[in-house]
Design a protein around this motif. Structure first.
Motif, short mmCIF file in Angstrom:
data_model
loop_
_atom_site.label_atom_id
_atom_site.label_comp_id
_atom_site.label_asym_id
_atom_site.label_seq_id
_atom_site.Cartn_x
_atom_site.Cartn_y
_atom_site.Cartn_z
N ILE A 36 0.67 -1.17 -0.07
CA ILE A 36 0.20 -0.18 0.03
C ILE A 36 0.94 1.25 -0.08
O ILE A 36 0.66 2.31 -0.74
CB ILE A 36 -0.97 -0.01 1.13
N ALA A 37 2.02 1.30 0.93
CA ALA A 37 2.75 2.43 1.05
C ALA A 37 3.48 2.43 -0.53
O ALA A 37 3.67 3.66 -0.78
CB ALA A 37 3.90 2.43 2.07
N ASN A 39 2.22 1.93 -3.44
CA ASN A 39 1.24 2.33 -4.27
C ASN A 39 1.25 4.02 -3.97
O ASN A 39 0.93 4.74 -5.02
CB ASN A 39 0.02 1.62 -4.27
N LEU A 40 1.14 4.19 -2.75
CA LEU A 40 0.99 5.58 -2.26
C LEU A 40 1.88 6.50 -2.80
O LEU A 40 1.74 7.71 -3.26
CB LEU A 40 0.32 5.68 -0.69
N SER A 43 1.89 6.95 -6.31
CA SER A 43 0.80 8.02 -6.99
C SER A 43 1.21 9.37 -6.42
O SER A 43 0.95 10.25 -7.30
CB SER A 43 -0.42 7.46 -6.43
N ARG A 63 0.31 16.43 1.81
CA ARG A 63 0.73 14.92 1.13
C ARG A 63 1.89 14.26 1.32
O ARG A 63 2.11 13.20 1.51
CB ARG A 63 0.62 15.25 -0.65
N GLY A 67 2.59 10.45 3.24
CA GLY A 67 3.55 9.58 2.86
C GLY A 67 4.53 9.12 4.10
O GLY A 67 4.75 7.97 4.20
N MET A 70 2.55 7.15 6.51
CA MET A 70 2.40 5.70 6.12
C MET A 70 3.75 4.88 6.15
O MET A 70 3.65 3.94 6.90
CB MET A 70 1.89 5.77 4.63
#
Length: 80
Positions: A36-37, A39-40, A43, A63, A67, A70
């Motif tokens: 998940i991290a 992907n984050l 992105s 933002r 990150g 996360m």
């Protein structure tokens, strides 16, 4: 189809293989958190630069902190 579109299948296959290879060593929580991290963070980079004809959303403090939080969460799950 853009030249980079077939790379999605390759990166997906690598992600599945890496997850299966690492889940015994790291545990399910950290492996899922890393997926998940990743992907984050990817992105955030795609949004900041506007890759793949995406609209640009510059990286701001909120933002970046998201990150980092996360990443910190994954570290906490891995350690405890």
């Amino acid at each position: 189809m853009p030249w980079w579109a077939p790379l999605a299948g390759l990166t997906g296959a690598v992600a599945v293989f890496a997850g299966l290879a690492l889940v015994d060593k790291l545990g399910a929580g950290p492996v899922n958190g890393l997926i998940i991290a990743a992907n984050l963070l990817a992105s955030l980079a795609i949004d900041h630069v506007g890759l793949m004809n995406m609209p640009v959303h510059t990286l701001n403090a909120g933002r970046a902190i998201g990150g980092l939080l996360m990443a910190a969460g994954i570290i906490l799950v891995f350690r405890f």
